[in-house]
Motif scaffolding. Sequence first.
Motif, short mmCIF file in Angstrom:
data_model
loop_
_atom_site.label_atom_id
_atom_site.label_comp_id
_atom_site.label_asym_id
_atom_site.label_seq_id
_atom_site.Cartn_x
_atom_site.Cartn_y
_atom_site.Cartn_z
N ARG A 25 52.34 49.21 52.63
CA ARG A 25 52.03 47.86 52.12
C ARG A 25 52.45 47.67 50.67
N TYR A 26 53.38 48.48 50.21
CA TYR A 26 53.91 48.35 48.85
C TYR A 26 55.02 47.29 48.86
N PRO A 27 54.95 46.27 47.98
CA PRO A 27 56.02 45.26 47.93
C PRO A 27 57.33 45.88 47.42
N VAL A 28 58.38 45.74 48.22
CA VAL A 28 59.68 46.31 47.88
C VAL A 28 60.58 45.26 47.24
N ALA A 29 60.50 44.03 47.72
CA ALA A 29 61.34 42.94 47.19
C ALA A 29 60.64 41.61 47.48
N THR A 30 60.91 40.63 46.61
CA THR A 30 60.36 39.29 46.79
C THR A 30 61.43 38.25 46.50
N ALA A 31 61.20 37.06 47.02
CA ALA A 31 62.08 35.92 46.75
C ALA A 31 61.22 34.66 46.78
N LYS A 32 61.64 33.66 46.02
CA LYS A 32 60.89 32.41 45.95
C LYS A 32 61.85 31.24 45.78
N VAL A 33 61.58 30.15 46.50
CA VAL A 33 62.35 28.92 46.38
C VAL A 33 61.36 27.77 46.23
N GLU A 34 61.56 26.96 45.21
CA GLU A 34 60.70 25.80 44.96
C GLU A 34 60.96 24.71 45.99
N LEU A 35 59.92 23.94 46.31
CA LEU A 35 60.02 22.79 47.21
C LEU A 35 59.90 21.50 46.40
N PRO A 36 60.46 20.41 46.91
CA PRO A 36 60.27 19.12 46.22
C PRO A 36 58.79 18.72 46.23
N ASN A 37 58.40 17.95 45.24
CA ASN A 37 57.00 17.50 45.19
C ASN A 37 56.67 16.68 46.43
N PRO A 38 55.46 16.89 46.97
CA PRO A 38 55.07 16.08 48.14
C PRO A 38 54.83 14.63 47.73
N LEU A 39 54.96 13.75 48.71
CA LEU A 39 54.65 12.34 48.48
C LEU A 39 53.14 12.18 48.39
N ASN A 40 52.70 11.25 47.59
CA ASN A 40 51.27 11.01 47.40
C ASN A 40 51.00 9.52 47.62
N PRO A 41 50.99 9.08 48.92
CA PRO A 41 50.86 7.65 49.20
C PRO A 41 49.51 7.05 48.84
N ARG A 42 48.46 7.88 48.84
CA ARG A 42 47.11 7.44 48.47
C ARG A 42 46.40 8.59 47.78
N PRO A 43 45.40 8.30 47.01
CA PRO A 43 44.65 9.39 46.38
C PRO A 43 44.13 10.38 47.43
N GLY A 44 44.40 11.65 47.23
CA GLY A 44 43.94 12.69 48.16
C GLY A 44 44.85 12.90 49.37
#
Length: 74
Positions: A25-44
Amino acid sequence: MESGLFIGIDIGTSSVRITAIDHSRYPVATAKVELPNPLNPRPGWYEQSAEPWWTATRSCLVQLLNKIDPGNVK
């Protein structure tokens, strides 16, 4: 002891993160990709299309597999 790597995928609202871990369970490699901001049509309320998730996941996998030997993935 067994050998090989396992891959975990975490898809959140802000990014996709993928980690390769070994049998201990030792992390050997990682990768990350950002996503576009979600839409917020109404509060919450938040909306996201699934297409960016899929695109980011594929891109993240490519990044990760360039850091490890894909033949070791179980």
